[in-house]
Each structure stands twice: as structure tokens, then as C-alpha cells.
Design a protein around this motif. Structure first.
Motif, PDB file in Angstrom:
ATOM      1  N   LEU A 114      16.725 -34.769  59.633  1.00  0.00           N
ATOM      2  CA  LEU A 114      16.892 -36.163  60.058  1.00  0.00           C
ATOM      3  C   LEU A 114      16.084 -36.468  61.315  1.00  0.00           C
ATOM      4  O   LEU A 114      15.379 -37.483  61.389  1.00  0.00           O
ATOM      5  N   LEU A 115      16.168 -35.578  62.297  1.00  0.00           N
ATOM      6  CA  LEU A 115      15.447 -35.805  63.552  1.00  0.00           C
ATOM      7  C   LEU A 115      13.938 -35.672  63.357  1.00  0.00           C
ATOM      8  O   LEU A 115      13.163 -36.440  63.927  1.00  0.00           O
ATOM      9  N   GLY A 116      13.508 -34.698  62.540  1.00  0.00           N
ATOM     10  CA  GLY A 116      12.085 -34.546  62.265  1.00  0.00           C
ATOM     11  C   GLY A 116      11.518 -35.741  61.526  1.00  0.00           C
ATOM     12  O   GLY A 116      10.401 -36.185  61.800  1.00  0.00           O
ATOM     13  N   GLY A 117      12.286 -36.284  60.583  1.00  0.00           N
ATOM     14  CA  GLY A 117      11.857 -37.502  59.888  1.00  0.00           C
ATOM     15  C   GLY A 117      11.790 -38.701  60.822  1.00  0.00           C
ATOM     16  O   GLY A 117      10.898 -39.549  60.700  1.00  0.00           O
ATOM     17  N   TRP A 118      12.718 -38.760  61.759  1.00  0.00           N
ATOM     18  CA  TRP A 118      12.712 -39.873  62.708  1.00  0.00           C
ATOM     19  C   TRP A 118      11.567 -39.737  63.713  1.00  0.00           C
ATOM     20  O   TRP A 118      10.918 -40.731  64.048  1.00  0.00           O
ATOM     21  N   LEU A 119      11.337 -38.523  64.206  1.00  0.00           N
ATOM     22  CA  LEU A 119      10.256 -38.321  65.175  1.00  0.00           C
ATOM     23  C   LEU A 119       8.880 -38.587  64.571  1.00  0.00           C
ATOM     24  O   LEU A 119       7.989 -39.062  65.257  1.00  0.00           O
ATOM     25  N   GLY A 120       8.709 -38.283  63.296  1.00  0.00           N
ATOM     26  CA  GLY A 120       7.422 -38.509  62.651  1.00  0.00           C
ATOM     27  C   GLY A 120       7.443 -39.693  61.717  1.00  0.00           C
ATOM     28  O   GLY A 120       6.754 -39.697  60.712  1.00  0.00           O
ATOM     29  N   ARG A 121       8.215 -40.717  62.053  1.00  0.00           N
ATOM     30  CA  ARG A 121       8.474 -41.828  61.138  1.00  0.00           C
ATOM     31  C   ARG A 121       7.233 -42.595  60.694  1.00  0.00           C
ATOM     32  O   ARG A 121       7.189 -43.108  59.616  1.00  0.00           O
ATOM     33  N   LYS A 163       5.776 -34.816  59.935  1.00  0.00           N
ATOM     34  CA  LYS A 163       7.245 -34.854  59.865  1.00  0.00           C
ATOM     35  C   LYS A 163       7.811 -33.458  59.650  1.00  0.00           C
ATOM     36  O   LYS A 163       8.803 -33.073  60.265  1.00  0.00           O
ATOM     37  N   TYR A 164       7.168 -32.695  58.767  1.00  0.00           N
ATOM     38  CA  TYR A 164       7.611 -31.326  58.500  1.00  0.00           C
ATOM     39  C   TYR A 164       7.477 -30.461  59.751  1.00  0.00           C
ATOM     40  O   TYR A 164       8.383 -29.703  60.084  1.00  0.00           O
ATOM     41  N   GLY A 165       6.365 -30.575  60.446  1.00  0.00           N
ATOM     42  CA  GLY A 165       6.176 -29.812  61.683  1.00  0.00           C
ATOM     43  C   GLY A 165       7.213 -30.166  62.728  1.00  0.00           C
ATOM     44  O   GLY A 165       7.746 -29.287  63.422  1.00  0.00           O
ATOM     45  N   SER A 166       7.519 -31.455  62.845  1.00  0.00           N
ATOM     46  CA  SER A 166       8.560 -31.878  63.784  1.00  0.00           C
ATOM     47  C   SER A 166       9.918 -31.308  63.394  1.00  0.00           C
ATOM     48  O   SER A 166      10.678 -30.855  64.250  1.00  0.00           O
ATOM     49  N   ALA A 167      10.207 -31.325  62.111  1.00  0.00           N
ATOM     50  CA  ALA A 167      11.496 -30.803  61.644  1.00  0.00           C
ATOM     51  C   ALA A 167      11.600 -29.300  61.881  1.00  0.00           C
ATOM     52  O   ALA A 167      12.654 -28.800  62.285  1.00  0.00           O
ATOM     53  N   GLY A 196      11.326 -28.727  51.049  1.00  0.00           N
ATOM     54  CA  GLY A 196      11.892 -29.504  49.953  1.00  0.00           C
ATOM     55  C   GLY A 196      12.427 -30.843  50.419  1.00  0.00           C
ATOM     56  O   GLY A 196      12.264 -31.863  49.745  1.00  0.00           O
ATOM     57  N   TYR A 197      13.054 -30.856  51.581  1.00  0.00           N
ATOM     58  CA  TYR A 197      13.565 -32.104  52.154  1.00  0.00           C
ATOM     59  C   TYR A 197      12.431 -33.092  52.407  1.00  0.00           C
ATOM     60  O   TYR A 197      12.509 -34.263  52.038  1.00  0.00           O
ATOM     61  N   MET A 198      11.355 -32.622  53.038  1.00  0.00           N
ATOM     62  CA  MET A 198      10.240 -33.513  53.349  1.00  0.00           C
ATOM     63  C   MET A 198       9.482 -33.928  52.096  1.00  0.00           C
ATOM     64  O   MET A 198       8.907 -35.012  52.056  1.00  0.00           O
ATOM     65  N   TRP A 199       9.496 -33.085  51.054  1.00  0.00           N
ATOM     66  CA  TRP A 199       8.844 -33.464  49.811  1.00  0.00           C
ATOM     67  C   TRP A 199       9.560 -34.659  49.175  1.00  0.00           C
ATOM     68  O   TRP A 199       8.917 -35.571  48.667  1.00  0.00           O
ATOM     69  N   VAL A 200      10.891 -34.652  49.220  1.00  0.00           N
ATOM     70  CA  VAL A 200      11.646 -35.778  48.669  1.00  0.00           C
ATOM     71  C   VAL A 200      11.491 -37.008  49.555  1.00  0.00           C
ATOM     72  O   VAL A 200      11.379 -38.134  49.054  1.00  0.00           O
ATOM     73  N   MET A 201      11.446 -36.833  50.861  1.00  0.00           N
ATOM     74  CA  MET A 201      11.404 -37.962  51.796  1.00  0.00           C
ATOM     75  C   MET A 201      10.002 -38.517  52.034  1.00  0.00           C
ATOM     76  O   MET A 201       9.857 -39.465  52.784  1.00  0.00           O
ATOM     77  N   ARG A 202       8.985 -37.938  51.419  1.00  0.00           N
ATOM     78  CA  ARG A 202       7.627 -38.419  51.670  1.00  0.00           C
ATOM     79  C   ARG A 202       7.479 -39.846  51.159  1.00  0.00           C
ATOM     80  O   ARG A 202       8.110 -40.261  50.197  1.00  0.00           O
ATOM     81  N   ALA A 203       6.648 -40.612  51.828  1.00  0.00           N
ATOM     82  CA  ALA A 203       6.384 -41.992  51.433  1.00  0.00           C
ATOM     83  C   ALA A 203       5.211 -41.997  50.467  1.00  0.00           C
ATOM     84  O   ALA A 203       4.134 -41.502  50.779  1.00  0.00           O
ATOM     85  N   ARG A 204       5.424 -42.559  49.320  1.00  0.00           N
ATOM     86  CA  ARG A 204       4.364 -42.640  48.333  1.00  0.00           C
ATOM     87  C   ARG A 204       3.515 -43.875  48.612  1.00  0.00           C
ATOM     88  O   ARG A 204       4.024 -44.884  49.084  1.00  0.00           O
ATOM     89  N   PRO A 205       2.222 -43.805  48.329  1.00  0.00           N
ATOM     90  CA  PRO A 205       1.377 -44.990  48.538  1.00  0.00           C
ATOM     91  C   PRO A 205       1.872 -46.170  47.715  1.00  0.00           C
ATOM     92  O   PRO A 205       2.166 -46.032  46.530  1.00  0.00           O
ATOM     93  N   GLY A 206       2.015 -47.297  48.359  1.00  0.00           N
ATOM     94  CA  GLY A 206       2.471 -48.507  47.693  1.00  0.00           C
ATOM     95  C   GLY A 206       3.975 -48.630  47.591  1.00  0.00           C
ATOM     96  O   GLY A 206       4.483 -49.580  47.016  1.00  0.00           O
ATOM     97  N   SER A 207       4.726 -47.686  48.154  1.00  0.00           N
ATOM     98  CA  SER A 207       6.178 -47.765  48.067  1.00  0.00           C
ATOM     99  C   SER A 207       6.721 -48.619  49.207  1.00  0.00           C
ATOM    100  O   SER A 207       6.070 -48.848  50.218  1.00  0.00           O
TER     101      SER A 207
END
Length: 136
Positions: A63-70, A77-81, A121-132
Motif C-alpha cells: 500500500l505504501l509503495g503504491g502510494w509513494l510511486g503513485r 512502485k515495486y522498488g518503493s514497496a 505479484g501485488y504490483m503486477w495486479v496494481m499496474r496501470a494499463r495504458p488507456g485505463s
């Protein structure tokens, strides 16, 4: 929610091969000792250690890594996490009484290797897809 469950499942799958620091005490007793049932204790301790690490380290780090690399790439994001998880796992192991660096480093390295796979795996699911609509 699905990302957290995936990371926990990946973490649990990595514990199919228990860490050596868990196995060594289990086989330290002699075969005639009534306390020699230690390998069966691993059936309980492995899921408990996995769940504790997932709740206290992996979920907050994701959660914090996703927020820090928002507004950055998934790799950032993965590196931050992973950085957050390394700090949290060090604090967790130190608070459990493993304050000697010689004894904490093997357990910390093992926890980070297993936890980083789950965070991937967490960051793979949370990745932003182009156009999403979701932008991190």
C-alpha cells in the motif's frame, strides 16, 4: 483486494520449501526425545509466520509503495514497496528479539526474497494499463 490476496498466495507458495532457520530447530532433537515431533509443529508455524509477515509487512509495504510511486512506473512502485518492506521486516525481526545482526541477517534475507516475490505479484495486479481509468 485481489492484489493483496495474490501476494499472500504467492508468499504462502514460497513457504512450501520452509526456510532453513525454521528447519534447523525442528531436527535438533534426538529421535528418542518425546519432543521430537518438531517437524509436525512446522505445519502450524509456517502458515502462522506467513500470515504474520503478510499482515505486518507485505500489505503495508504494498500500500505504501503504491502510494509513494503513485504517478510513476510500476517498477518504481515495486522498488518503493521493496524498500518499505525491507525496513518493516527489519523492525519486525528486531522487535521479536533478534537484535544480534549475525542472527537477524539470514532470516531477513530469506523474508525479503520471499516477500519480494509476493510484492511483484501485488504490483503486477496494481499496474496501470495504458488507456485505463486507474492511474495508480
Amino acid at each position: 483486494m485481489g492484489a493483496m490476496h495474490l501476494s499472500g498466495a504467492i508468499l504462502l507458495l514460497t513457504f512450501l520449501v520452509p526456510p532453513s532457520w525454521m528447519l534447523n530447530p525442528g531436527y535438533a532433537t534426538s529421535s528418542g526425545d518425546p519432543a521430537a515431533d518438531s517437524p509436525f509443529i512446522l505445519l502450524f508455524t509456517v502458515p502462522l509466520v506467513c500470515a504474520g509477515f503478510h499482515v505486518m509487512v507485505q500489505i503495508p509495504a504494498g500500500l505504501l509503495g503504491g502510494w509513494l510511486g503513485r504517478s510513476r512506473t510500476t517498477l518504481v512502485k515495486y522498488g518503493s514497496a521493496v524498500m518499505v518492506a525491507s525496513a518493516l521486516s527489519l523492525l519486525l525481526l528486531w522487535s521479536l528479539g533478534w537484535n544480534a545482526w549475525g542472527s537477524i541477517m539470514p532470516a531477513w534475507a530469506d523474508a525479503m526474497a520471499r516477500g519480494s516475490l509476493g510484492l511483484a505479484g501485488y504490483m503486477w495486479v496494481m499496474r496501470a494499463r495504458p488507456g485505463s481509468v486507474r492511474h495508480g
